[in-house]
Write an enzyme that holds these catalytic residues in place. Structure first.
Site, PDB file in Angstrom:
ATOM      1  N   THR A   1      46.261  44.869  40.371  1.00 23.66           N
ATOM      2  CA  THR A   1      46.949  44.272  39.117  1.00 23.66           C
ATOM      3  C   THR A   1      48.844  44.253  40.285  1.00 23.66           C
ATOM      4  O   THR A   1      49.098  45.257  40.775  1.00 23.66           O
ATOM      5  CB  THR A   1      47.357  45.475  37.841  1.00 23.66           C
ATOM      6  OG1 THR A   1      45.865  45.693  38.317  1.00 23.66           O
ATOM      7  CG2 THR A   1      48.239  45.923  36.967  1.00 23.66           C
TER       8      THR A   1
ATOM      9  N   ASN B   1      42.352  42.716  37.881  1.00 22.81           N
ATOM     10  CA  ASN B   1      41.276  44.317  38.550  1.00 22.81           C
ATOM     11  C   ASN B   1      41.086  45.243  39.105  1.00 22.81           C
ATOM     12  O   ASN B   1      41.968  45.743  39.929  1.00 22.81           O
ATOM     13  CB  ASN B   1      39.894  44.363  37.414  1.00 22.81           C
ATOM     14  CG  ASN B   1      39.414  46.432  36.330  1.00 22.81           C
ATOM     15  OD1 ASN B   1      40.681  46.358  37.122  1.00 22.81           O
ATOM     16  ND2 ASN B   1      38.456  45.093  37.414  1.00 22.81           N
TER      17      ASN B   1
ATOM     18  N   GLU C   1      37.718  42.070  35.806  1.00 19.33           N
ATOM     19  CA  GLU C   1      37.891  42.908  34.182  1.00 19.33           C
ATOM     20  C   GLU C   1      36.591  42.965  33.682  1.00 19.33           C
ATOM     21  O   GLU C   1      37.176  44.541  32.707  1.00 19.33           O
ATOM     22  CB  GLU C   1      38.965  41.918  33.491  1.00 19.33           C
ATOM     23  CG  GLU C   1      40.143  42.729  32.612  1.00 19.33           C
ATOM     24  CD  GLU C   1      41.054  42.442  34.400  1.00 19.33           C
ATOM     25  OE1 GLU C   1      41.180  43.996  34.288  1.00 19.33           O
ATOM     26  OE2 GLU C   1      41.113  41.904  34.897  1.00 19.33           O
TER      27      GLU C   1
ATOM     28  N   GLY D   1      48.109  49.935  39.278  1.00 20.85           N
ATOM     29  CA  GLY D   1      47.296  51.512  39.517  1.00 20.85           C
ATOM     30  C   GLY D   1      46.456  51.547  38.638  1.00 20.85           C
ATOM     31  O   GLY D   1      46.387  53.084  38.835  1.00 20.85           O
ATOM     32  N   GLY D   2      46.100  50.921  37.921  1.00 21.07           N
ATOM     33  CA  GLY D   2      44.554  51.612  37.115  1.00 21.07           C
ATOM     34  C   GLY D   2      45.398  52.462  36.375  1.00 21.07           C
ATOM     35  O   GLY D   2      45.857  51.744  36.100  1.00 21.07           O
TER      36      GLY D   2
HETATM   37  N1  GLY Z   1      42.523  46.564  35.631  1.00 21.29           N
HETATM   38  C1  GLY Z   1      43.186  47.096  35.334  1.00 21.29           C
HETATM   39  C2  GLY Z   1      43.850  47.577  33.892  1.00 21.29           C
HETATM   40  O1  GLY Z   1      44.166  46.220  32.773  1.00 21.29           O
HETATM   41  O2  GLY Z   1      43.651  48.448  33.393  1.00 21.29           O
END
Ligand code: GLY
Length: 619
Positions: free
Chosen positions: A394, A414, A433, A487-488
């Protein structure tokens, strides 16, 4: 002696974010640059410059964001790109009230063939991560085209110049690229058959596993895609030759994306989610972002909690156990609610509205005990709840232009290099994703997030995200802060702390992004702490007595923080990096900007009609 920023940044390459505490000190000692005609903060210097180039030519913040995004697609192919999706939050003060703020959702959507049970029927543990089935219908090109249609000032095709140059002339591999490359190479070496099956990433982007810092990577295939999109716009990607190759790549790798899925993809333009914090209006992303809900919950609960204790966050300070405890508790409530309630459905939207209501924020504030944590069932709105690899998949960019228009944009594929399935003739990776859906009841996603049935896949549905693009307006209605992160789930906690550092603690842009951070996502029950907060690095061999004394005090301070948090019941863990944040913040009549040293990159802005990169930052 405090090391100059240049030396610190070189050290970071070797030691990673363990030096975050030192960076904060070094950055704080330098005079921030203030840009008066616009500025871009991205996680790669070439991408920030691409945006600043558009600003210098009279482009809007949206033009700059598009040029930055397209360049990131080339130079950060592990993080984002035209095979992915994103969210763009736009604020244009020149429009009538009510039309100023728009949230563009161009998140990837589930193909028509994907129902609730899709991943359970595939009988492949990698299906939602490293196959063609992991890819959602890409949204980035549609989102950028829609943003341009609404807010662009320069011709669409002009925005592609820097990205095409980077793809054709090449870009140098930096330390951040190498961190992702090393992770990906380990994955290929674990099963060498992957080198054929996911050949483009292996051969081109990892150079058969031999990629090294300083190597120049060229991507003429992506340059060709960019030229086609520059000429043909949205349709060149969704109905032409590129669309045919996307379908072929996805289906050859076990996926189900069809030409109809691509032709039918549309971005959504919606009203931003809105909250209040310390007298500011905070605009952020609504569902399918969980990040906006969690951010407003966290800020609202903290402000109320401090008021209940007749204090302010500023009185406590960013390193005080009182603040860190309350922040952790607020995060746990927000993540518990995320796990139980949120997804891309009307019911979840109704739940999100309840979660950010004043009553709900008061309720969280009332349930934060200053002395201790709660039993596991004591978090969230009281519904059944529960919820990490390092995320390089990301990228966030923040922009303000000379007229005060602002863009906060977070884009993703992702995981690092997405699904690793590439559309080879056009040189880009497809996202993975689909793993952000609840792929099976009780299953955790790649980030350790457990989610509810509200986030089960369905045709056309968009998976729950943590991306949190955010814009704060000051009491006069001017843009005060533009922020967001990669960062998730750490996007949420990283963004929240950057926002708090500016709005509650008044930090400069540099300090606000580089100060050490914490992360708690409710499950697992661990308060993850960056080393800089409680383990300051040892002084350099040539440090003078004053520096040694400063370090001794920092060690004592770290021990005090650790003990105080453990006494309140927190189980502490170590984390190298809580997100990668990019911010722009007001400074008088201009703006400071900062790119997070955790990934590198640097801002670029415009002064006196000329593009200027931050002079203190090593290229
Ligand atoms: N792919 C990470 C998010 O969208 O949370």
């Amino acid at each position: 002696m405090i090391p100059p920023l240049r030396r610190v940044r070189q050290s970071v390459g070797a030691a990673g974010p363990a030096l975050a505490g030192v960076i904060a000190v070094a950055a704080a000692s330098a005079q921030p640059t203030v840009y008066t005609e616009g500025v871009v903060a991205a996680d790669h210097a070439l991408a920030s410059r691409a945006g600043a180039e558009m600003l210098a030519r009279g482009g809007s913040a949206v033009d700059a964001a598009i040029a930055t995004s397209l360049t990131l697609s080339v130079v950060r192919p592990m993080s984002c790109g035209i095979g992915g999706g994103g969210f763009m939050l736009i604020y244009d003060p020149s429009r009538p009230e009510g039309e100023r703020a728009v949230a563009l959702d161009y998140r990837e959507s589930a193909p028509a063939a994907v129902g609730t049970d899709f991943f359970r029927t595939l009988d492949d543990p990698d299906a939602s991560r490293f196959t063609g089935a992991a890819a959602g219908v890409p949204g980035t090109v549609a989102g950028l085209a829609e943003a341009h249609r609404r807010f662009g000032a320069l011709p669409w095709a002009d925005l592609f110049g820097p990205a095409i140059r980077a793809a054709e002339d090449g870009f140098a591999v930096d330390e951040s690229y190498m961190r992702s490359a090393r992770e990906a190479i380990r994955w290929y070496e674990a099963d060498p058959s992957r080198k054929d099956r996911f050949g483009f990433v292996w051969r081109r982007l990892l150079r058969d596993g031999a990629v090294a810092e300083g190597d120049v990577i060229r991507n003429p295939e992506q340059a060709r895609a960019l030229r086609l999109i520059a000429r043909g716009g949205h349709d060149a990607f969704y109905t032409g030759e590129i669309a045919r190759e996307i379908v072929r790549a996805a289906q050859d790798a076990g996926g189900v994306i069809t030409a109809e899925d691509l032709a039918g993809y549309t971005p959504r333009a919606v009203r931003p989610l809105e909250g209040e914090f310390l007298g500011r209006r905070v605009l952020t992303m609504p569902l399918p972002s969980s990040g906006g809900v969690a951010l407003i919950q966290t800020l609202g609960a903290l402000e109320r909690y401090a008021a209940r204790r007749d204090a302010t966050l500023a009185q406590w300070g960013p390193r005080s156990p009182d603040y860190l405890h309350a922040l952790t508790e607020a995060f746990k409530h927000a993540f518990a609610d995320r796990a139980a309630l949120l997804g891309d459905t009307p019911e979840a939207r109704a739940a999100a509205a309840r979660l950010i209501s004043p009553d709900a924020l008061d309720s969280i504030a009332a349930r934060i005990d200053p002395d201790t944590t709660q039993p596991r069932g004591g978090y969230g709105a009281g519904l059944a709840a529960s919820p990490p690899p390092d995320d390089a998949g990301t990228s966030h960019l923040s922009v303000v232009d000379g007229r005060g228009m602002a863009v906060a944009c977070t884009e993703t594929i992702n995981l690092t290099f997405g699904s690793r399935v590439a559309v080879e003739p056009f040189g880009f990776c497809l996202n993975n994703e689909m793993d952000d859906f609840t792929t099976a009841p009780g299953a955790v996603n790649a980030f350790g997030l457990r989610q509810s049935d509200a986030n089960l896949p369905a045709p056309g549905k968009r998976p729950l995200s943590s991306m949190t693009p955010t814009i704060a307006l000051d009491r006069a209605g001017r843009v005060e802060l533009v922020a967001g992160a990669a960062g998730g789930p750490r996007i949420i906690t990283g963004t929240a702390q950057a926002v708090l550092n500016v709005l509650a603690f008044g930090m400069s842009a540099d300090r606000a992004v580089s100060a050490p951070r914490i992360h708690h996502q409710f499950f697992p029950p661990v308060l993850a702490v960056e080393p800089g907060l409680i383990e300051p690095p040892a002084p350099a061999a040539d440090a003078g007595p004053a520096e040694v004394m400063r370090m001794v005090r920092a060690v004592e301070d770290g021990r005090r923080i650790k003990e105080a948090l453990e006494t309140r019941g927190h189980r502490l863990g170590r984390i190298e990096s809580v997100g990668v944040v990019q911010i722009v913040r007001r400074s008088g009549d201009g703006f400071q900007a900062a790119s997070d040293p955790r990934r590198g990159g640097s801002p670029a802005g415009v002064r006196a009609g000329r593009v200027e990169a931050d002079p203190r930052i090593e290229r």
